[in-house]
Write an enzyme that holds these catalytic residues in place. Structure first.
Site, PDB file in Angstrom:
ATOM      1  N   SER A  73       0.805  -1.227   0.000  1.00 53.17           N
ATOM      2  CA  SER A  73       0.000   0.000   0.000  1.00 53.17           C
ATOM      3  C   SER A  73       0.833   1.270   0.000  1.00 53.17           C
ATOM      4  CB  SER A  73      -0.939   0.018   1.211  1.00 53.17           C
ATOM      5  OG  SER A  73      -0.201  -0.033   2.422  1.00 53.17           O
ATOM      6  N   ASP A 363      -3.193   8.313   7.773  1.00 55.89           N
ATOM      7  CA  ASP A 363      -4.133   7.429   8.458  1.00 55.89           C
ATOM      8  C   ASP A 363      -3.354   6.570   9.441  1.00 55.89           C
ATOM      9  OD1 ASP A 363      -2.943   5.384   6.973  1.00 55.89           O
ATOM     10  OD2 ASP A 363      -4.586   5.220   5.547  1.00 55.89           O
ATOM     11  N   HIS A 366      -0.222   5.061   7.128  1.00 54.63           N
ATOM     12  CA  HIS A 366       0.403   5.672   5.954  1.00 54.63           C
ATOM     13  C   HIS A 366       0.732   7.148   6.168  1.00 54.63           C
ATOM     14  CE1 HIS A 366      -2.185   2.313   4.500  1.00 54.63           C
ATOM     15  NE2 HIS A 366      -1.057   1.996   3.892  1.00 54.63           N
TER      16      HIS A 366
END
Length: 402
Positions: A73, A363, A366
């Site tokens: 991610s 978040d 990240h």
């Protein structure tokens, strides 16, 4: 207000759990048995409004032919938009500060590091493998195979739903390479690949979704050092597999200090935002092992240029010197719920701060666009702090053949 927030969260959660029905019609094995032409047949052009190929046109001249990305991610630019998974960033406020101000599948408020590096290399933003139509023309400047939730271990992150593991991403690249050979001939295809940059950023999910969750009682089977050796040896073999496919210029990213991530500050009930050192110690060990391994591989593989970039070092420099970089908050996420906003992923715009540029964390796991820009600068030329060994990316691409 509270009712509206609950309704928004519920509706987004439902759309996340039950994504596009097309993704449910094919198993992971089916997706890789046929290659990108199958992908085009099950995904119509109108189903990918977030494809970034039209955002940043090619520059008049580029330093390398293409940029290929393998990872999780940290560099996913939309792969998981097409998968049945909870790990999705296809809704606002993700992407709110991106060039289009729309969600693209990037787990960030804006750009991810490879976006900045693509521009440095004189290339357009690299499209997701599942987000392009499979034509060679769409892949000639690079492809992004990264998938949120993916790990070095095949099953890491599987509790979130579908994802594309490291091995599967390399299989996808193999398919891309075969298409290049059929389209332009073996010599030209090999020349394109050997002169292109490959960016590998993966491994953190093997801790988040496997070791730290103690899946299959792994903590009793492997001490952290032994687990790190297992992961590093797997990366070693996959790098050699890429080398056999004519990959010569490779950036291998280390792991970030997830012991400082809002999720673990919340889970371990950190006092005053202190990082969880037991987690960071594992990351330090892994990065140390990877740096040594990359040095060994560089000597073992003729004509290879492989660099290791210590993401832990670069990230800790930002955290420790946050005021110099203009960050006010080093512990809480810009978007989330709970203490440090680390309890749950960013699901609604109502959960987000107004100005992400003053936050280190976007978040629960990240970083923000602002942090990604700094890290990309360090990978490129060590502008803020030295991260890459034995050289930075700019030095590697400008290195003349003997």
């Amino acid at each position: 207000m509270a009712l509206n927030l609950l309704v928004s969260l519920f509706s987004i959660l439902i759309s996340t759990i039950f994504p596009q029905p097309r993704a449910l019609q094919y198993s992971q094995h089916d997706r890789f048995a046929f290659g990108p032409n199958l992908i085009h047949s099950i995904i119509s052009p109108t189903s990918s409004p977030t494809s970034s190929t039209s955002i940043s046109p090619p520059q008049p001249s580029s330093l390398v032919p293409a940029l290929f990305i393998i990872g999780d991610s940290s560099v996913d630019c939309g792969t998981n938009n097409f998968l049945a998974t909870l790990a999705r960033a296809d809704h606002l406020p993700y992407g709110r500060d991106f060039d289009t101000h729309r969600p693209t599948g990037r787990f960030c408020n804006g750009r991810i590091p490879v976006d900045y590096l693509a521009l440095r290399l004189g290339l357009p933003f690299v499209p997701s493998y599942l987000g392009q139509n499979g034509n060679v023309e769409d892949m000639i400047h690079g492809v992004n195979y990264a998938s949120a939730g993916a790990g070095i271990i095949f099953t890491s992150g599987s509790e979130l739903g579908q994802h594309i593991s490291l091995l599967e991403q390399i299989q996808q690249f193999t398919d891309t390479y075969q298409q290049f050979i059929l389209s332009m001939g073996e010599h030209r295809a090999a020349d394109l690949i050997s002169n292109s940059v490959f960016y590998l950023s993966i491994g953190i999910n093997d801790y988040i979704h496997y070791y730290l969750r103690n899946v299959s009682n792994v903590q009793n089977l492997y001490l952290p050092w032994s687990f790190n050796q297992f992961l590093a040896s797997t990366i070693w073999q996959q790098i050699k597999n890429l080398y056999d496919l004519n990959v010569r210029k490779l950036v291998v990213m280390g792991l970030a200090p997830i012991g400082c991530a809002p999720h673990y500050l919340w889970q371990y009930r950190s006092e005053n935002g202190e990082c969880i050192e037991s987690i960071n110690d594992m990351v330090r060990e892994f990065n140390f092992l990877m740096r040594y391994m990359i040095e060994e591989l560089g000597e073992e593989l003729p004509d290879s240029n492989i660099i290791f970039c210590d993401l832990f070092e670069g990230s800790m420099d930002i955290i420790k010197n946050h005021e110099n970089y203009g960050f006010n908050d080093t512990t809480a996420a810009c978007c989330g719920l709970g203490e440090y906003r680390g309890w749950i992923l960013c699901l609604s715009s109502q959960m987000a701060c107004s100005n992400a540029s003053t936050y280190i964390w976007w978040d629960q796991f990240h970083p923000t666009d602002a942090v990604n820009a700094i890290l990309a600068d360090n990978v490129w030329n060590g502008l803020h702090t030295k991260m890459c060994y034995p050289m930075n990316l700019k030095e590697m691409v400008l290195l003349k053949e003997n």
